[in-house]
Write an enzyme that holds these catalytic residues in place. Structure first.
Site: not given
Ligand code: AMP
Ligand code: TRP
Length: 336
Positions: A201, A115, A198
């Site tokens: 969202k 992230k 993956k």
């Protein structure tokens, strides 16, 4: 000391609830709710770690997620369903855990590295401390089992390390060593655009995921455009090696139709993607359609959802209060 079996899991209200969340997490929660005491949490405090979210959007996403969970079959009477910020005990315990966890442990967290990317100096302190808050979410209820997708395994291991260090430092068995529960045929659903990434969202491309709010047409379109390879589907697991997209779509098909991977392979062997994609669309629409419809119906009644979350918050606080008292006494904090 034996700890009573208790389940906790969380999910971030950051919009775009997708098929990976459903197959990797929510569907398993529905299966567990009849046999165990379960606490399911919309982790809004985690949701603000990554970037600024518009307040109205956060409120909307939190309600939408609650509706999605209820529409998926979670019974809010039998379980506790609430948003994290309604119970400040999470934040209190998270601070204690910030003082238990070591910088070295946190530095190893792959989700943080992913992230933060190259922008490490500029991400929030909350993003770095995220796993300590997650450990607090779980341990403030002394939860023994946490059903999650594959990607959360490392965070659960960290939760165990924190519990172990706390217990050792204060020479008292306050916290259980929590077990992850990673099960089902789709513990890691991949992007429809890239079988090595993956489903997430936060992927910029909406084509990469099937959202629980997608219409039947949108689902059909996304599956039609999903990346594939030129070969027909294989007749054995070995034949899927080096074919991440085929592996992913077959895995999704198996999970949605409640089949094992071997059964799905046997059924689809030799078929071309055009035919297989039609089968996949059909099962996806038949499973997700009713959930989406029920979710929309619930979204029209925010008062109902807010009532459920308030009730869940109250029940959650009642469970965590004695744990916080025990932590205060263990540490030497004078209680009010
Ligand atoms: P998040 O979207 O990060 O809040 O994740 C909520 C839950 O969904 C966690 O239990 C995750 O492990 C699970 N999850 C998220 N993405 C996937 C995926 N692509 N495949 C399987 N499970 C997932
Ligand atoms: N980190 C989890 C995710 O991104 C969400 C989460 C927060 C969670 N607290 C939790 C999951 C506690 C399980 C238990 O998916």
């Amino acid at each position: 000391m034996a700890f009573q079996r208790r389940i906790f899991s969380g999910i971030q209200p950051t919009g775009n609830l997708h098929l990976g969340n459903y197959l990797g997490a929510v569907r398993n929660w529905v299966a567990l709710q009849n046999d165990f005491e379960c606490i399911f949490c919309m982790v809004d405090m985690h949701a603000i770690t990554a970037s600024l979210i518009d307040p109205d959007e956060l409120r909307r996403s939190t309600r939408e997620l609650a509706c999605a969970m209820i529409a998926s079959g979670i019974d809010p009477k039998k379980n506790i369903l609430f948003n994290q910020s309604q119970n400040p005990d999470h934040a209190t315990l998270a601070w204690v855990f910030n003082c238990v966890a070591r910088m070295g442990w946190m530095n190893r967290m792959t989700q943080f590295k992913e992230k933060a990317g190259k922008d490490r100096e500029n991400v929030s302190l909350g993003l770095f401390a995220y796993p300590a808050l997650m450990a607090a979410d779980i341990l403030v209820y002394k939860a023994t089992h946490v059903p999650v997708g594959e990607d959360q395994k490392q965070h659960i291991e960290l939760t165990r390390d924190i519990a172990q260090k706390f217990n050792f430092d204060y020479q008292k068995e306050v916290f259980p060593l929590t077990e992850p529960q990673i099960f089902g045929t789709a513990t890691r659903v991949m992007s429809l655009r890239d079988g090595t990434k993956k489903m997430s969202k936060s992927d910029a491309s909406d084509q990469s995921r099937i959202n629980l709010t997608d219409t039947a047409d949108a689902i059909a379109d996304k599956i039609k455009r999903a990346k594939t390879d030129p070969n027909p589907l294989p007749d054995s697991k070995e034949g899927l090696e080096g074919r991440p997209e085929a592996q992913n779509l077959l895995g999704i098909y198996a999970a949605l139709s409640n089949k094992t991977m071997d059964q799905a392979i046997a059924e689809c062997a030799g078929k071309g993607f055009a035919e297989f994609k039609k089968m996949l669309t059909e099962v996806a629409v038949s499973v997700l359609g009713p959930i989406t419809a029920e979710m929309r119906r619930l979204m029209d009644d925010p008062g109902y959802v807010d009532g459920i979350l308030r009730d869940g918050g109250e029940r959650a606080r009642a469970l965590s209060a004695p744990v916080i008292t025990e932590v205060y006494d263990t540490i030497g904090f004078l209680r009010p």
